[in-house]
Motif scaffolding. Structure first.
Motif, PDB file in Angstrom:
ATOM      1  N   LYS A  51      31.858  47.201  33.963  1.00  7.33           N
ATOM      2  CA  LYS A  51      32.368  47.263  35.275  1.00  7.33           C
ATOM      3  C   LYS A  51      33.407  48.390  35.188  1.00  7.33           C
ATOM      4  O   LYS A  51      33.920  48.786  34.385  1.00  7.33           O
ATOM      5  CB  LYS A  51      33.142  45.876  35.681  1.00  7.33           C
ATOM      6  N   VAL A  52      33.932  48.914  36.486  1.00 12.59           N
ATOM      7  CA  VAL A  52      34.657  49.852  36.819  1.00 12.59           C
ATOM      8  C   VAL A  52      35.215  49.495  38.176  1.00 12.59           C
ATOM      9  O   VAL A  52      34.380  49.630  39.177  1.00 12.59           O
ATOM     10  CB  VAL A  52      34.340  51.296  36.570  1.00 12.59           C
ATOM     11  N   THR A  87      38.286  49.883  33.550  1.00  7.34           N
ATOM     12  CA  THR A  87      36.902  49.531  33.294  1.00  7.34           C
ATOM     13  C   THR A  87      36.900  48.736  31.871  1.00  7.34           C
ATOM     14  O   THR A  87      38.164  48.993  31.317  1.00  7.34           O
ATOM     15  CB  THR A  87      36.074  50.959  32.780  1.00  7.34           C
ATOM     16  N   SER A 118      31.655  52.312  40.036  1.00  6.40           N
ATOM     17  CA  SER A 118      32.473  51.743  40.912  1.00  6.40           C
ATOM     18  C   SER A 118      32.054  51.563  42.500  1.00  6.40           C
ATOM     19  O   SER A 118      31.080  52.138  42.752  1.00  6.40           O
ATOM     20  CB  SER A 118      33.935  52.120  41.137  1.00  6.40           C
TER      21      SER A 118
END
Length: 489
Positions: A376-377, A412, A478
């Motif tokens: 994830k970011v 992240t 993102s």
């Protein structure tokens, strides 16, 4: 009906409040002035000048002028670290004035008043800059003020007063700040103070507007705002409902007026022992009588408003009490049928060009995407006066002004080493005319880490995305973070 009335009163207070974009513009303006006073080449630099707000702007209780053609009055302190024995009131004021006059654009809007320097901006506000020095008997926040009509230094403590005011509403304030922090995924400490309003702040705003109407033709006896604010804060019991808070405060405020020796009436400054906000009442007894008569009128007006059969009749009942223009706007915003008609105020509106339909300048990724399920970011943003300059506030979904800097951080869970690629896409006619629509992918210097700085140059709805590149592939991407840069008309 009382629940509807609370909703109506919240809308009234929101209408009375300084709009968020004007608040931010004011912060930018006085931050700019503070930086000018403190520049290395400034004669004041050795005294570490610091500009900060005081009064209603700091407390969150500012209201629009009763006449929509007038301006918001913003009170500022210019604090210089000078010992009292090393200056006079005149010298202090002249020093600050000399530096302000040394910049052409500031000199053009600068005027002098009895106690301060007035900056009359093109925006619908002016700022009173009051030169002060430390009060060594009330450190760290006590100050001594300039006043050309008084020989002795006057004392004050706007920072401690604001902290006392917040303490009076700490329960509700904490709840509201926590809710805002959760919404925008930030810490409670990062919540901009002007974004959260408590019933106490709204009560003070409503009381001040009621006072302005009631005493419109009796300015001599009109109670000063600091008396209203202090008594209201003492009478407030952290009620979450606005109407209940308003009636309770108006009913109990008089209980905190003291009668001391020599039959003197007192409303003591809660952070400056010995300062009597109501000292004029002892010289002019009619002012206290007028204050108590006004409090009775406040209670009668709002209790009567709660007993009407509909919000339409409530609006009609409160129109002469709160002002025809305010009630007309609120009724319209809430969809309440009303015969009250009033021209809209001459305050410039926010204009943000919408997202362009044509965004063919937004390029597709030039790298292979292999998005990992758990990678994830997310992009977070902070607003600064300029790149590397003074921090102002957290970036949210609200509009932002031109000529500020935003520090974007890509947060992240991908383990290093990796590279961050950024895509910045501008839209709108201003960016198009400047040939700065952008839309490509920018690597960052090795020493930038996950941080990217941008400046707001063009009005429009723009966005930024972050891509995490590991082993030559994009493993996390993102969501777009939209930034709406406003222009005013």
């Amino acid at each position: 009906m009382k629940e509807d009335l609370s909703k109506f009163l919240r809308a009234v207070a929101d209408d009375l409040d300084i709009p968020g974009h004007l608040y931010e513009d004011a912060v930018l303006k006085y931050t700019d002035v503070g930086e000018w006073l403190a520049q290395e080449d400034s004669e004041l630099a050795q005294y570490e000048p610091d500009i900060y707000p005081q009064g209603s702007f700091r407390l969150g209780t500012m209201i629009r002028p009763i006449n929509d053609a007038e301006e918001y009055d913003i009170d500022l302190v210019c604090h210089l670290k000078i010992k009292k024995e090393n200056t006079t009131q005149k010298e202090l004021k002249d020093r600050v004035g000399k530096r302000l006059k040394a910049r052409e654009d500031i000199e053009e809007i600068l005027n002098e008043s009895r106690r301060c320097w007035v900056l009359d901006y093109p925006e619908p506000f002016h700022m009173d800059v009051l030169p002060v020095i430390p009060n060594i008997d009330q450190l760290p926040n006590g100050i001594l003020l300039t006043d050309t009509e008084l020989h002795l230094w006057q004392f004050s403590n706007p920072i401690d007063y604001a902290e006392w005011f917040k303490e009076q509403m700490k329960v509700v304030l904490r709840e509201k700040r926590a809710a805002y922090a959760k919404r925008y995924q930030m810490s409670i400490e990062e919540v901009p103070e002007y974004e959260v309003k408590t019933p106490l702040q709204r009560v003070v705003q409503i009381l001040k507007r009621h006072r302005d109407i009631y005493f419109e033709y009796d300015l001599e006896n009109r109670p000063i705002s600091i008396i209203i604010t202090t008594l209201a804060a003492k009478a407030y019991a952290n009620q979450p409902d606005l109407y209940e808070a308003l009636i309770s405060v108006a009913t109990r405020m008089h209980e905190y007026i003291e009668k001391r020796e020599n039959d003197e009436w007192w409303v003591e400054n809660p952070v400056e022992e010995g300062e009597n906000f109501a000292h004029k009442w002892n010289e002019y007894p009619k002012r206290r009588e007028a204050f108590l008569n006004w409090l009775n009128k406040v209670r009668d007006d709002f209790i009567s408003a709660s007993q009407t059969e509909s919000l339409t009749k409530t609006a009609a009942a409160l129109s002469p009490t709160l002002g025809r223009s305010v009630v007309s706007r609120v009724a319209s915003s809430l969809g309440i049928q009303s015969n009250i008609r009033s021209p809209r105020p001459a305050i410039r509106s926010i204009i943000v060009p919408k997202l362009d339909d044509i965004i063919d300048h937004c390029l597709p990724p030039d790298f292979h995407e292999n998005l990992l399920v758990n990678a994830k970011v997310e992009i977070k943003g902070d607003v600064y006066r300029r790149i590397g300059g003074k921090y102002l506030w957290k970036l949210t979904d609200h509009t932002v002004p031109k000529k500020i800097a935003i520090k974007f951080v890509a947060e992240t869970n991908v383990q290093p080493p990796y590279e961050v690629r950024w895509q910045v896409v501008n839209t709108g006619e201003e960016a198009r005319s400047a040939d700065c629509l952008r839309g490509g992918f920018d690597p960052m210097p090795n020493d930038s880490g996950n941080i990217r700085w941008e400046e707001t140059e063009y009005a429009g709805t723009h966005w930024i995305e972050a891509f995490i590149i590991k082993d030559g592939e994009c493993v996390a991407r993102s969501s777009p973070l939209y930034v709406r840069v406003r222009r005013q008309s």
